[in-house]
Design a protein around this motif. Structure first.
Motif, short mmCIF file in Angstrom:
data_model
loop_
_atom_site.label_atom_id
_atom_site.label_comp_id
_atom_site.label_asym_id
_atom_site.label_seq_id
_atom_site.Cartn_x
_atom_site.Cartn_y
_atom_site.Cartn_z
N LEU A 94 9.34 90.69 51.27
CA LEU A 94 9.21 91.17 50.09
C LEU A 94 10.02 90.59 49.06
O LEU A 94 9.91 90.51 47.69
N TYR A 95 11.16 89.97 49.40
CA TYR A 95 12.06 89.23 48.36
C TYR A 95 11.27 88.08 47.81
O TYR A 95 11.70 87.86 46.90
N SER A 96 10.57 87.40 48.44
CA SER A 96 9.75 86.40 47.78
C SER A 96 8.29 86.71 47.37
O SER A 96 7.71 85.85 46.53
N ALA A 97 7.67 87.72 47.82
CA ALA A 97 6.15 88.12 47.54
C ALA A 97 6.05 88.12 45.98
O ALA A 97 5.11 87.56 45.49
N LEU A 122 19.30 94.31 39.58
CA LEU A 122 19.97 93.92 40.68
C LEU A 122 21.17 94.91 41.24
O LEU A 122 21.29 95.14 42.21
N VAL A 123 21.82 95.18 40.22
CA VAL A 123 22.79 96.12 40.58
C VAL A 123 22.39 97.63 41.05
O VAL A 123 22.58 97.87 42.07
N TYR A 167 12.28 99.39 51.04
CA TYR A 167 10.96 98.49 50.61
C TYR A 167 11.28 98.19 49.01
O TYR A 167 11.10 97.20 48.48
N VAL A 168 11.68 99.49 48.31
CA VAL A 168 11.85 99.05 46.90
C VAL A 168 12.95 98.32 46.58
O VAL A 168 13.03 97.36 45.65
N ALA A 169 13.98 98.34 47.39
CA ALA A 169 15.19 97.74 46.99
C ALA A 169 14.89 96.00 47.17
O ALA A 169 15.12 95.35 46.36
N ALA A 170 14.29 95.57 48.36
CA ALA A 170 13.99 94.26 48.62
C ALA A 170 13.00 93.72 47.60
O ALA A 170 13.38 92.63 47.06
N GLY A 172 14.63 91.00 44.97
CA GLY A 172 13.99 89.63 45.11
C GLY A 172 13.61 89.20 43.56
O GLY A 172 13.62 88.19 43.02
N THR A 173 13.00 90.08 42.94
CA THR A 173 12.34 89.97 41.63
C THR A 173 13.05 89.68 40.66
O THR A 173 13.16 88.78 39.53
N SER A 174 14.38 90.66 40.81
CA SER A 174 15.51 90.67 39.46
C SER A 174 16.03 88.99 39.71
O SER A 174 16.69 88.80 38.51
N PHE A 175 16.49 88.77 40.95
CA PHE A 175 17.21 87.66 41.08
C PHE A 175 16.44 86.29 40.75
O PHE A 175 16.87 85.21 40.18
#
Length: 385
Positions: free
Chosen positions: A44-47, A76-77, A93-96, A100-103
């Protein structure tokens, strides 16, 4: 904004990002999640960044870098803090996805800022300092998370990591009026999207080389634990071999300001392909811990040296007003590798063993090296002519 301040901001945010990956994995396992579920969290970090990278780059070209940096760091925070505030499996799930998207947005904006605020003479050098910052946070995030989990627990670790991201957000806000805020409301008239960028030969070469070198990096991190286990190495020994790779990337990035003054971009990229090709060719023949650590160190020296060259080439080659979009395409290429390479090579390794996997990677690196060397010769001929 001074380059040093931007690097500090990046180290803080990237440490939170990197540390969260370790912490989410271990926290999910502690809650009874299966390895498959943990793998899904990491994917999910990369999807989402895989699909949104180009759009994020275009947005940064259009609105500038100040708002994307502020918004992405704020998200991110919140995302890193969420599992610490809601201690169940489902918020992960939401966090990952949000981390990933914010970073990804943060990463593109920071790279774009370094490129835009640099001159042709110091751009590659400045990208080298930024790469050193990323190498530093590659070490800080996982180590801080590991010790914090053992001493305090998972929830507390998420909050500590969120405090790093919050400090980064504070510094972004503090320096917001000194952020160079260049808006590109009117991109070039002939705008064929990402496909048009791929038609530019130099950018196409950069994207191909980026994808191959990212795959070489990802394969080592993914496959070394599997290969080490198959030859009977302990977890701590495998960790030391991985650590040898990380130390090498830090050392070579520390030397990048000197290297970039003496080695041209395509020469550096060609050398990297050669080093990585050699490492992957001999990996399956080696079982000695010292030799494996030495090969990992050599591979780290090579792969750690290319980012400034790639970023400098990309920024100077992209059409005016579309550097952010070009970086978004690169981000998409990287995230495709992060998402699919473990599945592809993992399946091949299960069926054939890791030797054929390493040699397949060596063959791909040979192709990339030929592309890079051909371009190096062309640039050298143009320079001598």
């Amino acid at each position: 904004m001074p380059l040093a301040a931007l690097i500090v901001i990046t180290i803080l945010a990237h440490s939170a990002f990197n540390g969260s990956r370790v912490t989410i994995s271990l926290y999910a396992l502690s809650l009874g999640a299966s390895p498959l579920t943990v793998g899904f969290f990491i994917s999910l970090y990369s999807a989402l960044p895989m699909f949104l990278g180009v759009a994020a780059g275009r947005m940064i070209d259009r609105v500038g870098m100040r708002r994307p940096l502020l918004v992405s760091t704020t998200v991110l925070v919140c995302a890193v803090a969420l599992p610490g505030l809601v201690p169940t499996l489902y918020p992960l799930y939401v966090a990952a996805a949000c981390i990933g998207t914010s970073f990804m947005v943060f990463h593109i904006a920071v790279q774009h800022m370094v490129g835009e605020t640099s001159t042709d003479e110091n751009r590659r050098n400045n990208f080298g300092w930024l790469a050193l910052g990323f190498a530093t946070s590659n070490f800080i995030g996982p180590v801080l998370s590991g010790f914090s989990i053992d001493l305090l627990g998972h929830r507390e670790t998420f909050l500590i990591l969120a405090s790093l991201a919050a400090t980064s957000l504070f510094l972004v806000y503090r320096w917001r009026n000194q952020l160079r805020h260049t808006v590109h409301d009117k991109p070039p008239a002939a705008h064929g999207g990402a496909i048009e960028l791929l038609r530019i030969a130099e950018l196409r070469r950069v994207f191909i080389c980026t994808g191959l070198l990212a795959s070489a990096w990802d394969l080592f991190v993914f496959a070394m634990p599997i290969y080490g286990t198959s030859i009977g190495l302990s977890a701590s020994t495998i960790g030391l071999i991985l650590g040898s790779f990380a130390v090498a990337t830090f050392i070579v990035r520390l030397a990048l300001p000197w290297l970039t003054r003496h080695i041209r971009e395509w020469t550096m990229i060609t050398l990297t392909f050669g080093v990585a090709l050699l490492a992957y060719t001999i990996f399956p023949f080696v079982s000695s811990v010292m030799l494996l650590a030495a090969i990992a160190f050599l591979l780290g020296l090579g792969l750690g040296a290319t980012q400034p060259s790639v970023m400098s080439l990309m920024y100077t080659t992209a059409p005016e007003g579309r550097a952010g979009e070009a970086m978004g395409v690169r981000s998409t290429v990287l995230n495709v590798s992060h998402t699919f390479l473990p599945l592809l090579f993992g399946g091949a390794g299960s069926a054939l063993g890791m030797g054929p996997v390493f040699w397949t990677m060596a063959g791909l690196l040979a192709v990339g090296g030929k592309i890079a060397d051909r371009r190096r010769r062309e640039v050298s001929a143009q320079g001598s002519g």
